[in-house]
Design a protein around this motif. Sequence first.
Motif, PDB file in Angstrom:
ATOM      1  N   VAL A  28     -26.016  54.610 -86.322  1.00 44.73           N
ATOM      2  CA  VAL A  28     -24.709  54.076 -86.690  1.00 44.73           C
ATOM      3  C   VAL A  28     -24.487  52.781 -85.916  1.00 44.73           C
ATOM      4  N   SER A  29     -24.219  51.733 -86.671  1.00 45.92           N
ATOM      5  CA  SER A  29     -23.985  50.422 -86.077  1.00 45.92           C
ATOM      6  C   SER A  29     -22.480  50.236 -85.863  1.00 45.92           C
ATOM      7  N   ARG A  30     -22.071  49.910 -84.632  1.00 47.71           N
ATOM      8  CA  ARG A  30     -20.661  49.755 -84.317  1.00 47.71           C
ATOM      9  C   ARG A  30     -20.381  48.297 -83.945  1.00 47.71           C
ATOM     10  N   GLN A  31     -19.260  47.787 -84.459  1.00 49.09           N
ATOM     11  CA  GLN A  31     -18.841  46.439 -84.100  1.00 49.09           C
ATOM     12  C   GLN A  31     -17.328  46.414 -83.936  1.00 49.09           C
ATOM     13  N   THR A  32     -16.847  45.408 -83.240  1.00 52.57           N
ATOM     14  CA  THR A  32     -15.413  45.221 -83.047  1.00 52.57           C
ATOM     15  C   THR A  32     -14.960  44.074 -83.936  1.00 52.57           C
ATOM     16  N   TYR A  33     -13.893  44.309 -84.686  1.00 45.51           N
ATOM     17  CA  TYR A  33     -13.394  43.304 -85.612  1.00 45.51           C
ATOM     18  C   TYR A  33     -12.789  42.125 -84.854  1.00 45.51           C
ATOM     19  N   THR A  34     -13.132  40.941 -85.280  1.00 43.73           N
ATOM     20  CA  THR A  34     -12.489  39.704 -84.835  1.00 43.73           C
ATOM     21  C   THR A  34     -12.179  38.897 -86.090  1.00 43.73           C
ATOM     22  N   TYR A  35     -11.267  37.976 -85.971  1.00 41.28           N
ATOM     23  CA  TYR A  35     -10.898  37.154 -87.116  1.00 41.28           C
ATOM     24  C   TYR A  35     -12.139  36.477 -87.673  1.00 41.28           C
ATOM     25  N   THR A  37     -14.653  38.124 -89.182  1.00 42.94           N
ATOM     26  CA  THR A  37     -15.777  39.050 -89.281  1.00 42.94           C
ATOM     27  C   THR A  37     -16.062  39.355 -90.750  1.00 42.94           C
ATOM     28  N   HIS A  38     -17.323  39.182 -91.154  1.00 42.38           N
ATOM     29  CA  HIS A  38     -17.722  39.508 -92.530  1.00 42.38           C
ATOM     30  C   HIS A  38     -17.789  41.019 -92.666  1.00 42.38           C
ATOM     31  N   LEU A  39     -17.065  41.567 -93.627  1.00 37.65           N
ATOM     32  CA  LEU A  39     -17.054  43.006 -93.859  1.00 37.65           C
ATOM     33  C   LEU A  39     -17.778  43.330 -95.161  1.00 37.65           C
ATOM     34  N   ASP A  40     -18.730  44.229 -95.095  1.00 44.03           N
ATOM     35  CA  ASP A  40     -19.503  44.682 -96.252  1.00 44.03           C
ATOM     36  C   ASP A  40     -19.224  46.173 -96.419  1.00 44.03           C
ATOM     37  N   ILE A  41     -18.082  46.512 -96.987  1.00 42.01           N
ATOM     38  CA  ILE A  41     -17.648  47.908 -97.094  1.00 42.01           C
ATOM     39  C   ILE A  41     -17.823  48.382 -98.526  1.00 42.01           C
ATOM     40  N   GLN A  42     -18.694  49.361 -98.704  1.00 43.55           N
ATOM     41  CA  GLN A  42     -18.910  49.958-100.015  1.00 43.55           C
ATOM     42  C   GLN A  42     -18.029  51.194-100.185  1.00 43.55           C
ATOM     43  N   LYS A  43     -17.979  52.047 -99.128  1.00 42.52           N
ATOM     44  CA  LYS A  43     -17.197  53.284 -99.200  1.00 42.52           C
ATOM     45  C   LYS A  43     -16.706  53.652 -97.803  1.00 42.52           C
ATOM     46  N   VAL A  44     -15.408  53.922 -97.669  1.00 40.26           N
ATOM     47  CA  VAL A  44     -14.835  54.342 -96.388  1.00 40.26           C
ATOM     48  C   VAL A  44     -15.052  55.840 -96.241  1.00 40.26           C
ATOM     49  N   LEU A  45     -15.635  56.248 -95.094  1.00 37.62           N
ATOM     50  CA  LEU A  45     -15.896  57.657 -94.832  1.00 37.62           C
ATOM     51  C   LEU A  45     -14.768  58.300 -94.032  1.00 37.62           C
ATOM     52  N   SER A  46     -14.234  57.589 -93.032  1.00 38.79           N
ATOM     53  CA  SER A  46     -13.137  58.126 -92.234  1.00 38.79           C
ATOM     54  C   SER A  46     -12.429  56.998 -91.503  1.00 38.79           C
ATOM     55  N   MET A  47     -11.171  57.271 -91.171  1.00 38.81           N
ATOM     56  CA  MET A  47     -10.374  56.337 -90.380  1.00 38.81           C
ATOM     57  C   MET A  47      -9.645  57.151 -89.323  1.00 38.81           C
ATOM     58  N   MET A  62     -12.836  52.679 -88.113  1.00 38.72           N
ATOM     59  CA  MET A  62     -13.161  53.001 -89.498  1.00 38.72           C
ATOM     60  C   MET A  62     -14.672  53.217 -89.578  1.00 38.72           C
ATOM     61  N   THR A  63     -15.070  54.342 -90.160  1.00 37.18           N
ATOM     62  CA  THR A  63     -16.474  54.629 -90.410  1.00 37.18           C
ATOM     63  C   THR A  63     -16.704  54.447 -91.907  1.00 37.18           C
ATOM     64  N   TYR A  64     -17.720  53.675 -92.257  1.00 40.71           N
ATOM     65  CA  TYR A  64     -17.938  53.347 -93.662  1.00 40.71           C
ATOM     66  C   TYR A  64     -19.414  53.159 -93.971  1.00 40.71           C
ATOM     67  N   LEU A  65     -19.714  53.124 -95.263  1.00 43.14           N
ATOM     68  CA  LEU A  65     -21.057  52.795 -95.738  1.00 43.14           C
ATOM     69  C   LEU A  65     -21.043  51.358 -96.227  1.00 43.14           C
ATOM     70  N   ASP A  66     -22.077  50.595 -95.860  1.00 44.77           N
ATOM     71  CA  ASP A  66     -22.180  49.231 -96.384  1.00 44.77           C
ATOM     72  C   ASP A  66     -22.922  49.261 -97.716  1.00 44.77           C
ATOM     73  N   SER A  67     -23.141  48.103 -98.319  1.00 45.97           N
ATOM     74  CA  SER A  67     -23.760  48.047 -99.643  1.00 45.97           C
ATOM     75  C   SER A  67     -25.212  48.521 -99.636  1.00 45.97           C
ATOM     76  N   ALA A  68     -25.837  48.583 -98.454  1.00 43.74           N
ATOM     77  CA  ALA A  68     -27.202  49.092 -98.349  1.00 43.74           C
ATOM     78  C   ALA A  68     -27.227  50.594 -98.084  1.00 43.74           C
ATOM     79  N   GLY A  69     -26.051  51.225 -97.968  1.00 44.41           N
ATOM     80  CA  GLY A  69     -25.977  52.656 -97.715  1.00 44.41           C
ATOM     81  C   GLY A  69     -26.066  53.032 -96.253  1.00 44.41           C
ATOM     82  N   ARG A  72     -21.772  52.524 -90.810  1.00 44.40           N
ATOM     83  CA  ARG A  72     -21.309  51.574 -89.794  1.00 44.40           C
ATOM     84  C   ARG A  72     -19.933  51.994 -89.306  1.00 44.40           C
ATOM     85  N   GLU A  73     -19.576  51.531 -88.099  1.00 43.84           N
ATOM     86  CA  GLU A  73     -18.252  51.780 -87.547  1.00 43.84           C
ATOM     87  C   GLU A  73     -17.633  50.450 -87.150  1.00 43.84           C
TER      88      GLU A  73
END
Length: 87
Positions: A28-35, A37-47, A62-69, A72-73
């Motif tokens: 699981v890849s984790r990142q912190t949002y900053t103004y 930040t490119h977001l590649d969100i295909q499906k949100v799993l949990s918040m 937010m835990t989600y799946l990107d377009s590659a499946g 990520r967090e």
Amino acid sequence: MNNKSVFAACLFAALNICTLSAHAEADVSRQTYTYGTHLDIQKVLSMTEDTSVTCGITEARMTYLDSAGKTRELDYSKFADGCNNQN
């Protein structure tokens, strides 16, 4: 098979399951949002967010799946849900 062989096989299977789940968590890849930040969100799993009854800024994830499946967090800041009842 004798009892020792069955026990050894069960222990080996249990260790493999633990290893696979630990490996899945490490992927699981984790990142912190900053103004910006490119977001590649295909499906949100949990918040989730810090539980706070007061109004103010709180940390959320937010835990989600990107377009590659790939799972990520994303850590970010937001107004607490306690702010919804105030003007």
